[in-house]
Design a protein around this motif. Structure first.
Motif, PDB file in Angstrom:
ATOM      1  N   UNK A 132       1.108  -0.982  -0.113  1.00  0.00           N
ATOM      2  CA  UNK A 132       0.090  -0.041  -0.016  1.00  0.00           C
ATOM      3  C   UNK A 132       0.837   1.208   0.149  1.00  0.00           C
ATOM      4  N   UNK A 133       0.606   1.919  -1.085  1.00  0.00           N
ATOM      5  CA  UNK A 133       1.418   3.260  -0.973  1.00  0.00           C
ATOM      6  C   UNK A 133       0.455   4.451  -0.869  1.00  0.00           C
ATOM      7  N   UNK A 134       0.785   5.170   0.380  1.00  0.00           N
ATOM      8  CA  UNK A 134      -0.051   6.436   0.693  1.00  0.00           C
ATOM      9  C   UNK A 134       0.497   7.409   1.086  1.00  0.00           C
ATOM     10  N   UNK A 135      -0.203   8.481   0.805  1.00  0.00           N
ATOM     11  CA  UNK A 135       0.705   9.827   1.154  1.00  0.00           C
ATOM     12  C   UNK A 135      -0.395  10.780   0.727  1.00  0.00           C
ATOM     13  N   UNK A 136       0.238  12.385   1.141  1.00  0.00           N
ATOM     14  CA  UNK A 136      -0.397  13.200   0.922  1.00  0.00           C
ATOM     15  C   UNK A 136      -0.627  13.893  -0.677  1.00  0.00           C
ATOM     16  N   UNK A 137      -1.453  14.639  -0.926  1.00  0.00           N
ATOM     17  CA  UNK A 137      -1.684  15.060  -2.245  1.00  0.00           C
ATOM     18  C   UNK A 137      -0.360  15.591  -2.773  1.00  0.00           C
ATOM     19  N   UNK A 138       0.004  15.276  -3.918  1.00  0.00           N
ATOM     20  CA  UNK A 138       1.345  15.792  -4.421  1.00  0.00           C
ATOM     21  C   UNK A 138       2.669  15.291  -3.930  1.00  0.00           C
ATOM     22  N   UNK A 139       2.338  14.036  -3.363  1.00  0.00           N
ATOM     23  CA  UNK A 139       3.664  13.508  -2.766  1.00  0.00           C
ATOM     24  C   UNK A 139       4.065  12.572  -3.794  1.00  0.00           C
ATOM     25  N   UNK A 140       3.737  12.533  -5.121  1.00  0.00           N
ATOM     26  CA  UNK A 140       4.347  11.789  -6.185  1.00  0.00           C
ATOM     27  C   UNK A 140       4.064  10.222  -6.115  1.00  0.00           C
ATOM     28  N   UNK A 141       3.100   9.895  -5.393  1.00  0.00           N
ATOM     29  CA  UNK A 141       2.722   8.460  -5.695  1.00  0.00           C
ATOM     30  C   UNK A 141       2.430   7.895  -6.893  1.00  0.00           C
ATOM     31  N   UNK A 142       1.668   8.442  -7.818  1.00  0.00           N
ATOM     32  CA  UNK A 142       1.392   8.306  -9.190  1.00  0.00           C
ATOM     33  C   UNK A 142       2.796   8.276 -10.158  1.00  0.00           C
ATOM     34  N   UNK A 143       3.757   9.044  -9.700  1.00  0.00           N
ATOM     35  CA  UNK A 143       4.876   9.077 -10.109  1.00  0.00           C
ATOM     36  C   UNK A 143       5.744   7.754 -10.010  1.00  0.00           C
ATOM     37  N   UNK A 144       5.555   7.433  -8.490  1.00  0.00           N
ATOM     38  CA  UNK A 144       6.271   6.177  -8.213  1.00  0.00           C
ATOM     39  C   UNK A 144       5.653   4.954  -8.807  1.00  0.00           C
ATOM     40  N   UNK A 145       4.244   4.974  -9.193  1.00  0.00           N
ATOM     41  CA  UNK A 145       3.642   3.869  -9.809  1.00  0.00           C
ATOM     42  C   UNK A 145       4.008   3.606 -11.247  1.00  0.00           C
ATOM     43  N   UNK A 146       4.161   4.904 -11.767  1.00  0.00           N
ATOM     44  CA  UNK A 146       4.711   4.879 -13.271  1.00  0.00           C
ATOM     45  C   UNK A 146       6.019   4.394 -13.382  1.00  0.00           C
ATOM     46  N   UNK A 147       6.936   4.643 -12.362  1.00  0.00           N
ATOM     47  CA  UNK A 147       8.496   4.211 -12.424  1.00  0.00           C
ATOM     48  C   UNK A 147       8.275   2.366 -12.036  1.00  0.00           C
ATOM     49  N   UNK A 148       7.400   2.104 -11.495  1.00  0.00           N
ATOM     50  CA  UNK A 148       7.330   0.757 -11.374  1.00  0.00           C
ATOM     51  C   UNK A 148       7.029   0.007 -12.513  1.00  0.00           C
ATOM     52  N   UNK A 149       5.898   0.603 -13.224  1.00  0.00           N
ATOM     53  CA  UNK A 149       5.524  -0.018 -14.373  1.00  0.00           C
ATOM     54  C   UNK A 149       6.744   0.119 -15.371  1.00  0.00           C
ATOM     55  N   UNK A 150       7.420   1.077 -15.481  1.00  0.00           N
ATOM     56  CA  UNK A 150       8.588   1.137 -16.415  1.00  0.00           C
ATOM     57  C   UNK A 150       9.565   0.289 -16.318  1.00  0.00           C
TER      58      UNK A 150
END
Length: 102
Positions: A51-69
């Protein structure tokens, strides 16, 4: 995120020298939170959940994209989907894996 087995095994030569830093090609993604990227991919590859949790703008989506790549670069088929109904998510996974509906 859905992960399928590797398409082809990676082969490495013992004669190759290990690079000191990963080579970043033009257009490739570079992430500054390498530890989080490594932990996330290791958990997913071990058939675990994370589970990746964090405040708005903490770049969770960026991390998810990096995992995919990273997983795609390692030869895995990966589907990245947004939350939706179970049917919509399964259809999107099938679409990204290029599986025809029957």
């Amino acid at each position: 995120m859905a992960i399928a087995p590797k398409l082809t095994p990676k082969v490495s030569s013992l004669d190759e020298a290990a690079p000191t830093e990963p080579e970043i090609k033009p257009g490739e993604f570079k992430i500054y939170r390498q530890a989080e990227l490594n932990r996330t991919t290791a958990s997913l590859l071990a058939d675990g959940a994370i589970l990746i949790a964090g405040e708005d703008g903490s770049r969770k989506s960026v991390l998810a994209g990096a995992v995919v790549e990273k997983l795609q670069a390692d030869g895995f088929m990966v589907a990245f989907i947004e939350p939706a109904t179970p049917k919509q998510m399964l259809l999107e996974i099938a679409h990204q894996f290029d599986i025809a509906k029957t």
